[in-house]
Design an enzyme around this catalytic site. Structure first.
Site, PDB file in Angstrom:
ATOM      1  N   HIS A   1     -21.349-123.003 -34.964  1.00 19.59           N
ATOM      2  CA  HIS A   1     -20.948-124.126 -35.812  1.00 19.59           C
ATOM      3  C   HIS A   1     -19.438-124.324 -35.789  1.00 19.59           C
ATOM      4  O   HIS A   1     -18.947-125.472 -35.717  1.00 19.59           O
ATOM      5  CB  HIS A   1     -21.427-123.875 -37.241  1.00 19.59           C
TER       6      HIS A   1
ATOM      7  N   LEU B   1     -12.607-116.017 -41.524  1.00 16.36           N
ATOM      8  CA  LEU B   1     -12.628-114.704 -40.890  1.00 16.36           C
ATOM      9  C   LEU B   1     -11.484-113.800 -41.340  1.00 16.36           C
ATOM     10  O   LEU B   1     -11.555-112.578 -41.155  1.00 16.36           O
ATOM     11  CB  LEU B   1     -12.551-114.849 -39.359  1.00 16.36           C
TER      12      LEU B   1
END
Length: 469
Positions: free
Chosen positions: A246, A422
């Site tokens: 994605h 992240l």
């Protein structure tokens, strides 16, 4: 029945059969020895009393008195022998030489009970008084056949065949039950492992082994814990692949659009399109770099973790570098760094972990506010506490534990954040690789506070010095 069942059954049965036959042989040897030791002379207390009475009668009443004693009630009394030195019985009866020999052997053995007496009568003869052992219902004395005794043959061997047969059957039955008891749960384990190998991780052994409380039941529970962890890891892997695809799809789509526009646009607008292509490629490069770092941390290969890190200097350099980015965005940084301690680990990774948290705070703190960096040293427990506080929108309470998960972005910052979700995940894994802990909490007066706790090395004395010096 599986091979393990027959192995259990075979070894248990062999052990029990060997023990059964061993006990049977011991019984047989003991019975044989008892038969060899059995006396043909009556050794009972009544026989001893009768021998003493006969000896007194012979000594004080003579041979005629002893004859009368032997003849009196001879049908009910045990048969008493009085044998002289010429092997002649007083009553003229036939006497077995072996019987007389055994009586003389007992006389010389000095037993506690006097079942044999040697009395010298008034007629000058010495009489050996003894009573033979009583005979059984078949006429055998001391458990022996008289014909065998006369021929000098050994007694018949007695082997406990019936007890051994019963013990053998019981041993086989219990060996069967014990082998089934051990092999039954192992078959369940084998089936469960086969199901797991084929990809089915939903099978649980706890309902099957709930009635057991041994090591095999513990193994079943460990298997359930393993499959549960594998399910979580596989789900995390699937989610990671979905999230990565994605995240990459958007910049790739924008790159494709930009390339298409570059082909049809005028030359004067081409520079803007190339800048967009460069920006999207840098974004993809950043994402791939973070994924590679995350992959290294997940695989436990973070590089050398044995370097001594002066954390105070590392934080000072980091704050100085971050001030440029903060000032460019109308934010400020205030650092209270006082931690002259050293941490063992990887300085590059640790720098990146703390920098990710600090840049995240700079990104989300409100304009014209200050991001605070504070440190506190716990000398007693050798722990360094580092806190980074911002004045941003904070995080909903139910999302505080999720902000360190992969690709997670808070609902309050998702719309105005250009990150991938992240940075904090990488920070948590790096901190954990340094045996530390990272937590997040909302500030009461607004903003988010991220606390990092790291163990540091105790002071080591220089060569030739002591801790006191």
């Amino acid at each position: 029945m599986g091979r393990l069942f027959w192995k259990f059954f075979f070894f248990i049965a062999i052990a029990q059969i060997t023990a059964t036959f061993g006990v049977g042989v011991l019984f047989w040897v003991e019975n044989l020895e008892r038969n060899n030791r059995s006396s043909e002379i009556d050794l009972s207390p009544p026989a001893s009393f009768m021998i003493r009475s006969a000896a007194a009668t012979l000594q004080f009443g003579g041979t005629e008195a002893l004859r009368g004693l032997i003849n009196e009630g001879h049908e009910h009394r045990p048969k008493l022998y009085a044998v002289d030195e010429n092997m002649v019985d007083l009553m003229g009866r036939e006497v077995s030489p072996k019987l007389v020999e055994e009586a003389r052997a007992l006389l010389s053995s000095k037993r506690e009970r006097h079942v044999v007496e040697l009395v010298k009568a008034a007629n000058g003869h010495s009489y050996l008084l003894f009573i033979p052992a009583p005979t059984d219902e078949f006429g055998n004395r001391a458990g022996r056949d008289p014909r065998m005794r006369e021929r000098g043959e050994p007694p018949p061997m007695f082997f406990p065949s019936m007890p051994i047969a019963v013990a053998l059957v019981a041993s086989l039955v219990f060996a069967l039950l014990l082998a089934w008891y051990f092999s039954h749960p192992i078959r369940h384990l084998k089936n469960a492992f086969a199901q797991a190998a084929s990809g089915n991780l939903d099978l649980e052994l706890e309902p099957v082994m709930s009635s057991r409380s041994d090591e095999l039941a513990d193994l079943g529970r460990d298997f359930d814990a393993m499959t549960a962890k594998l399910r979580v890891l596989m789900e995390s892997q699937r989610r990671l692949l979905h999230d990565v695809s994605h995240e990459l799809r958007s910049p790739i789509a924008r790159l494709q659009v930009a390339i298409g526009l570059a082909r049809v646009q005028d030359r004067d607008k081409l520079e803007l399109t190339l800048e967009r292509i460069e920006r999207e490629s840098m974004r993809m490069d950043s994402l791939v770099g973070e994924l590679l770092t995350l992959s290294r941390l997940e695989a436990n290969v973070p590089g050398s973790m044995e370097e001594d890190i002066a954390i105070e200097g590392l934080l000072a350099d980091m704050i100085a570098d971050a001030e440029f980015e903060a000032e460019a965005n109308a934010r400020h940084i205030a650092g209270e760094v006082d931690c002259p301690v050293e941490i063992k680990g990887n300085p590059e990774l640790l720098y990146r972990a703390i920098e990710n948290v600090l840049r995240n705070a700079i990104k989300h703190t409100a304009a014209d506010t200050t991001v605070q960096v504070t440190t506190q040293v716990d000398e007693a427990n050798h722990l360094l506490h580092l806190s980074i506080l911002d004045r941003g929108p904070g995080v909903p309470e139910d999302e505080l534990d999720q902000i360190f998960e992969l690709f997670f972005r808070s609902s309050r910052t998702k719309s105005n954040s250009a990150g991938h979700g992240l940075g904090l995940s990488i920070a948590r894994r790096i901190i954990e690789a340094h045996h530390g802990v990272i937590r997040a909490a909302n500030r009461q007066d607004g903003g988010l506070q991220v606390d990092i706790t790291l163990p540091f090395m105790p002071d080591q004395p220089a060569p030739g010095q002591t801790l006191d010096s």
